[in-house]
Design an enzyme around this catalytic site. Structure first.
Site, PDB file in Angstrom:
ATOM      1  N   HIS A 157      -4.471   6.204   5.744  1.00  9.23           N
ATOM      2  CA  HIS A 157      -2.986   6.990   4.790  1.00  9.23           C
ATOM      3  C   HIS A 157      -1.905   6.458   5.115  1.00  9.23           C
ATOM      4  O   HIS A 157      -0.667   7.570   4.655  1.00  9.23           O
ATOM      5  CB  HIS A 157      -4.063   7.938   5.144  1.00  9.23           C
ATOM      6  CG  HIS A 157      -4.473   8.509   4.140  1.00  9.23           C
ATOM      7  ND1 HIS A 157      -4.786   7.619   2.885  1.00  9.23           N
ATOM      8  CD2 HIS A 157      -6.331   9.058   4.695  1.00  9.23           C
ATOM      9  CE1 HIS A 157      -6.289   7.538   2.781  1.00  9.23           C
ATOM     10  NE2 HIS A 157      -6.904   8.544   3.602  1.00  9.23           N
ATOM     11  N   GLU A 192       2.013   5.078  -0.312  1.00  7.67           N
ATOM     12  CA  GLU A 192       1.753   6.485  -0.002  1.00  7.67           C
ATOM     13  C   GLU A 192       2.455   7.064  -0.895  1.00  7.67           C
ATOM     14  O   GLU A 192       3.457   6.667  -1.325  1.00  7.67           O
ATOM     15  CB  GLU A 192       1.653   7.214   1.190  1.00  7.67           C
ATOM     16  CG  GLU A 192       1.230   6.002   2.366  1.00  7.67           C
ATOM     17  CD  GLU A 192      -0.550   6.254   2.176  1.00  7.67           C
ATOM     18  OE1 GLU A 192      -0.762   7.264   1.722  1.00  7.67           O
ATOM     19  OE2 GLU A 192      -1.377   5.521   2.140  1.00  7.67           O
ATOM     20  N   ASP A 237      -2.342   1.115   6.581  1.00 12.02           N
ATOM     21  CA  ASP A 237      -2.839   0.300   5.774  1.00 12.02           C
ATOM     22  C   ASP A 237      -2.490  -1.395   5.471  1.00 12.02           C
ATOM     23  O   ASP A 237      -3.549  -1.831   4.498  1.00 12.02           O
ATOM     24  CB  ASP A 237      -3.060   1.005   4.625  1.00 12.02           C
ATOM     25  CG  ASP A 237      -3.430   2.367   4.407  1.00 12.02           C
ATOM     26  OD1 ASP A 237      -4.092   2.862   5.065  1.00 12.02           O
ATOM     27  OD2 ASP A 237      -3.360   3.448   3.801  1.00 12.02           O
ATOM     28  N   ASP A 289      -2.263   1.330  -6.528  1.00  6.35           N
ATOM     29  CA  ASP A 289      -0.540   1.130  -6.370  1.00  6.35           C
ATOM     30  C   ASP A 289       0.016   1.191  -7.481  1.00  6.35           C
ATOM     31  O   ASP A 289       1.010   1.348  -7.869  1.00  6.35           O
ATOM     32  CB  ASP A 289      -0.578  -0.074  -5.058  1.00  6.35           C
ATOM     33  CG  ASP A 289      -1.416   0.708  -3.840  1.00  6.35           C
ATOM     34  OD1 ASP A 289      -0.880   1.056  -3.436  1.00  6.35           O
ATOM     35  OD2 ASP A 289      -2.642   0.581  -3.628  1.00  6.35           O
ATOM     36  N   ASP A 342       1.393  -1.582   0.445  1.00  5.85           N
ATOM     37  CA  ASP A 342      -0.300  -0.461   0.066  1.00  5.85           C
ATOM     38  C   ASP A 342       0.827   1.177   0.122  1.00  5.85           C
ATOM     39  O   ASP A 342       1.975   1.988   1.318  1.00  5.85           O
ATOM     40  CB  ASP A 342      -0.623   0.358   1.353  1.00  5.85           C
ATOM     41  CG  ASP A 342      -2.111   0.826   1.089  1.00  5.85           C
ATOM     42  OD1 ASP A 342      -2.043   2.061   0.773  1.00  5.85           O
ATOM     43  OD2 ASP A 342      -2.935   0.099   0.997  1.00  5.85           O
TER      44      ASP A 342
END
Length: 232
Positions: free
Chosen positions: A204, A37, A209, A147, A35
């Site tokens: 987030h 960011e 996550d 992603d 995941d």
């Protein structure tokens, strides 16, 4: 009394019940749950700037035993737009000094693949689109296709980094959730809530996550979902 407890008391809570499937029936033994960011901005700037990965986390999930057995996390230095927006910092909690001291994406990929290869060797597993064979199988899993299918792929193309073959197949957990449970939900935390779980940690935060996505996978399997590649 929580909203869920009140709904249960007055009979307004609909519980999803699906016959359980033994985890040994699953086609994959392990999942690398990712995941990312990435840099982000208010809506006015989104059309003119491309997201760059700033947190690269993954958890290794043992499907049979229903547990996370290892984790990977690196903060990544953005080079196209090095200064994080206030919006990005507020959303992700990632600070400027964390990305300033982070590694370039190319270095992060080297470290990540080193970690992946160590785990493959340790557990005797291989990806389904690998040229090698192994006793056990593993796959990448993400919450949506963003992603690996959008963010990572596009950044690799822009920065002339190899988009390795193993990254071209994965399981979209959000897609599987919609297919099996057919219930409206609001994001990952909403999906967890629908199956009686709560989000643990900070939304987030990429690592949190990923952990919660793995937890959701376990509950989905308990309720009959079969893992399958959704992007090939």
């Amino acid at each position: 009394m929580t909203t869920r407890e009140l709904a249960r008391k007055i009979g307004a809570l609909e519980v999803i019940r699906v016959s359980k499937t033994n985890s040994s029936k699953q086609p994959f033994d392990f999942l690398f749950v990712i995941d990312f960011e990435a840099t982000c901005w208010e809506s006015a700037d989104r059309k003119t700037k491309c997201p760059e990965i700033i947190e690269f986390p993954a958890v290794l999930y043992d499907v049979k035993n229903g547990e996370i057995v290892d984790e990977f996390q690196e903060y990544v230095m953005p080079t196209e737009n090095p200064k994080l927006s206030d919006f990005c910092t507020q959303l992700t909690g990632i600070q400027q000094n964390q990305v300033d001291t982070g590694v370039p994406l190319s270095t992060c990929l080297f470290l990540f693949m080193k970690w992946v290869n160590e785990k493959k060797k340790l557990y005797g597993m291989e990806f389904p689109n690998s040229d090698d064979k192994a006793e056990k199988t593993c796959a990448f899993a993400t919450w949506s296709d963003w992603d690996l299918g959008i963010c990572f792929k596009n950044e690799c193309n822009r920065k002339r980094l190899t988009y390795a073959k193993i990254f071209r197949k994965w399981i979209d957990i959000r897609h599987l959730y919609k297919f099996y449970f057919k219930k409206p939900f609001n994001g990952l935390s909403g999906a967890l809530s629908e199956l009686g779980l709560t989000f643990e940690g900070k939304e987030h935060c990429g690592l949190h996550d990923a952990r919660n996505t793995a937890k959701l996978v376990g509950r989905m399997i308990d309720n009959g979902a079969i893992l399958q590649l959704t992007r090939c």
